[in-house]
Design a protein around this motif. Structure first.
Motif: not given
Length: 809
Positions: A490-497
């Protein structure tokens, strides 16, 4: 923990597994191998030689001419070792041999006599002098076991071994012994563990029957068990070579057969033992109790130590003869005259031993193991192993029976859990049998009943007590690299600093672009250093001290990064590196409320520069760092952050900084840091030359960060520059005048630069001249002289009103 590859093969079949393979497998299973080293690195052409004869050198009193057989030839070797003699088997470096440190053995002439090689000491073969047995400390090594002349000497000296240095964390204390490491390796390789063969033959116990062991009331909570046995008719001598070699590999210096056996079994089983000279013990009663207030004891290192009532001592009912779990006393030390020993095998409370060892600054191999907890069910097995070795090696008679007090057997921990939880946590699809197989390989007794798993945890693994521990055990043996890489459902987050991570990265790029190297120093320091060079001197009483520090050098959380950088600079300068530019981004701490609350943490950025910014070259002179160079570095930082217009510098006096070259840094009138030269006394204390430091609160910069990149086209219209020299009082800050000019110049003012400061002839006493170059520009049109003159007049009026500034004629 130093693990000998050759020694480990005694417990686990390592066929087909190279030391490099083993290093990777152990690390991947969760126990880091910090270093893998080959003991005989750089050694070639060292063989076993036989000294056929020895005679004095005709031209040198301290040298001898030795005829040495190397198997296929007899050569003459000039040797100055005091212990060389005919009939000895010795390690010989042949002509062309290489020794540690790049030493090459050549044919040589010594006082007119030819020497074809070198008879070696252990130190010359790379063994650390502090581990060399006393009998060979000042001379060559002499083989006592059976050897073959002409063969490679390295296997006989265990110099063909590999040493794995394990980083043992508190939750992996079961690997602080060879058998524990063997269990770990056996589980990784899916092989069996071979325990040592203990053949203990006991004699009638006429003396032992009178031996009585007592744990005095009040000590029961910190002494769960104490056991002792007596061994008679021992013969003190050096240990056999195989035992000495293994102790040296483990980082322990051989002493004599009795002491070496107790150390050997401690490394093997993880159970510390202690041997007393029974005759000097002078009692058939062993009383384990808490120390009396101000009670004194002289330990084996010859130091008299004062004890506290929280320390545990072993006594003969009359006086303390050992500090339990830490170190024995000199009065009952095993010596060359010892004939009968009392062998101790006991259990002591981990926290009590840790407190005593820390307070006395007396950390030993024994205390380090007691501190992390022992396997109760191994205490007598270790004693039996030591007793059998003493009988075998030292000729002792082990009296039957065991005088003991307390509980030495505990029931294993049982963990009940649904076995599918392991798959749920790891994201795997292991079957129940595969999970059970992994646990059995680890030495756990596991049973599967439908959906449930019942696991009996061996007592050697006190770190495993809850279901999550079993999940970790299965995961690391199955292999972390085999676990599937998945994202949470269910995650929709993207990896970023994060913004803060971006800021740190930007700061690193900036400082490294300026030629500074990043350092990482300890957060723990001494109480004195913790209070030095803080940004806010009003918080000096807020230092956070540890309740149980490892040492005085690491007892207080730092309140500034600069003292750590000073230590780094001192270290490098002592190694002929006088030019140094370093920085650190790290946390500082101060107390909040009571000592039971977690301390406040704040991120700071700090730097230190000393020596030459540029060394001399054919086309330029060397440039030495000064206050304004370091200030320029910081001004570039503030430009990068977009806060230059909000920064000001104010002269300051601080106890550890130069009184005339120090300034506090203010952001919108709030002090956020400082910059300055170290006080000459501080520089002298650390053998430093002229050294400049700075420290800034990163939180304040982060809150004011206005560093979005903006672009401006090149101006299409010309600018107009006016230069002025203002005479003001010496107490007036140039930066304040600059700010006033910027405010008064309005939107037409483009830039203000200070290009000269003068005091002296033609300037009134108490005054100084500051020259500014002022640039006016409108990017949309050409300015007229009248517009510039009006703006310039406002500037002159403003500095006249605020600072009584007069144009210099």
């Amino acid at each position: 923990m130093l693990v000998s590859y050759n020694w480990l093969k005694e417990y686990v079949d390592l066929t087909g597994v190279t030391p490099e393979d083993l290093e990777n497998k152990i690390t991947n299973a969760g126990i880091e191998v910090e270093h893998l080293s080959f003991v005989g690195e750089g050694i070639t052409k060292v063989v076993v030689g036989y000294v056929e004869s020895k005679k004095p050198h005709p031209e040198a009193d301290k040298l001898n001419l030795c005829q040495v057989s190397l198997g296929d030839e007899v050569v003459q070797i000039v040797c100055g070792a005091p212990n060389v003699d005919a009939g000895q088997y010795v390690p010989v470096a042949k002509v062309g041999a290489r020794l540690p440190g790049g030493v090459k053995i050549k044919r040589a002439k010594l006082r007119g006599e030819v020497s074809n090689g070198m008879i070696c000491s252990l130190s010359e073969l790379g063994v650390d002098p502090k581990f060399v047995p006393k009998e060979f400390a000042d001379g060559i090594y002499v083989f006592k076991d059976e050897v073959v002349v002409g063969e490679d000497a390295l296997p006989y000296l265990n110099l063909n071994d590999y040493i794995l240095e394990l980083d043992i964390l508190p939750n992996s204390a079961h690997c602080l012994n060879m058998i524990g490491v063997a269990h770990e390796v056996a589980a990784i390789l899916d092989r069996e563990v071979k325990y040592p063969n203990v053949d203990l033959q006991e004699e009638a116990a006429s003396v032992l029957s009178k031996l009585d062991v007592k744990i005095t009331s009040g000590a029961e909570k910190v002494v769960p068990y104490y056991g002792a046995r007596i061994i008679t008719d021992i013969k003190i001598a050096p240990s056999p070579a195989w035992m000495q070699n293994r102790l040296i590999a483990a980082g322990i210096r051989p002493i004599n057969n009795i002491v070496d056996i107790s150390n050997y079994v401690m490394i093997e089983y993880g159970q510390p033992l202690h041997t007393f000279d029974y005759d000097t013990f002078n009692s058939d009663q062993v009383d384990v109790r808490l120390a009396n207030k101000e009670e004194k004891i002289t330990t084996l290192d010859g130091v008299e130590r004062t004890l506290l009532p929280s320390d545990i001592v072993i006594t003969n009912t009359q006086k303390a003869v050992a500090i339990a779990g830490v170190m024995g006393g000199s009065d009952t030390e095993v010596t060359s005259n010892t004939k009968t020993i009392l062998l101790e095998s006991a259990l002591f409370d981990a926290r009590s031993i840790r407190r005593t060892a820390t307070r006395l600054n007396l950390r030993t191999d024994a205390s380090s193991r007691y501190e992390k907890g022992l396997d109760y069910n191994r205490v007598t097995a270790a004693s039996n192993r030591a007793a059998s070795l003493i009988a075998e090696i030292a000729g002792g008679n082990v009296l039957s029976g065991f005088a003991e007090c307390g509980q030495r057997v505990i029931e294993p921990e049982i963990i009940n859990m649904p076995w599918k939880v392991i798959n749920d946590k790891l994201g795997t699809t292991l079957t129940s049998e595969e999970i059970r197989d992994i646990l059995v390989r680890l030495g756990f007794d596991a049973k599967i009943e439908n959906e449930w798993m019942h696991v009996l945890v061996p007592t050697r693994r006190p770190d495993v007590s809850i279901p999550e521990d079993l999940v970790e055990e299965v995961g690391r043996i199955y292999g972390y690299d085999h676990l599937p890489a998945t994202l949470p459902e269910g995650t929709t987050s993207k990896a970023e600093l994060t913004p803060y991570q971006k800021l740190r990265r930007k700061l690193r790029r900036y400082f490294e672009g300026k030629g500074l190297y990043e350092t990482v120093t300890y957060s723990l320091t001494t109480n004195e250093k913790a209070k030095q060079l803080t940004i806010d001197e009003s918080t000096l009483n807020d230092a956070v001290k540890l309740k149980m520090p490892m040492s005085e050098e690491h007892e207080t959380l730092r309140m500034s990064l600069v003292p750590g950088l000073i230590d780094v600079a001192e270290y490098h300068i002592n190694r002929q590196m006088p030019n140094l530019a370093i920085y650190e981004i790290g946390k500082v701490f101060k107390a909040q409320g009571s000592q039971d609350q977690l301390p406040n943490e704040a991120e700071h950025i700090s730097g230190l520069i000393t020596g030459h910014v540029h060394d001399k070259s054919w086309n330029r002179a060397p440039e030495t760092v000064d206050f304004f160079y370091v200030k320029g570095v910081l001004e570039g930082l503030f430009d990068l952050m977009g806060v230059s217009n909000s920064i000001s510098y104010r002269p300051a006096k601080r106890p550890d900084l130069h009184p005339g070259r120090t300034a506090t840094i203010h952001l919108n009138d709030e002090c956020v840091g400082y910059i300055g030269q170290l006080h000459p006394n501080v520089q002298n204390d650390h053998d430093l030359n002229e050294t400049y430091v700075f420290e800034i609160s990163l939180a304040h910069l982060r809150d004011q960060d206005q560093s979005e990149i903006t672009y401006h086209s090149l101006p299409r219209f010309p600018s107009i520059t006016r230069d002025i020299a203002l005479v003001v009082d010496q107490s007036v800050f140039a930066d304040h005048i600059k700010q006033s000019i910027q405010e008064a110049g309005g939107k037409l003012l483009s830039d203000v630069t200070i290009f000269d400061v003068y005091e002296g002839e033609h300037i009134e006493e108490g005054k100084k001249s500051i020259a500014f170059s002022i640039t006016y520009l409108d990017p949309e049109r050409t300015l007229t002289d009248e517009e510039v003159s009006r703006a310039h007049d406002r500037v002159l009026a403003s500095v006249k009103e605020k600072f009584d500034a007069v144009l210099r004629s």
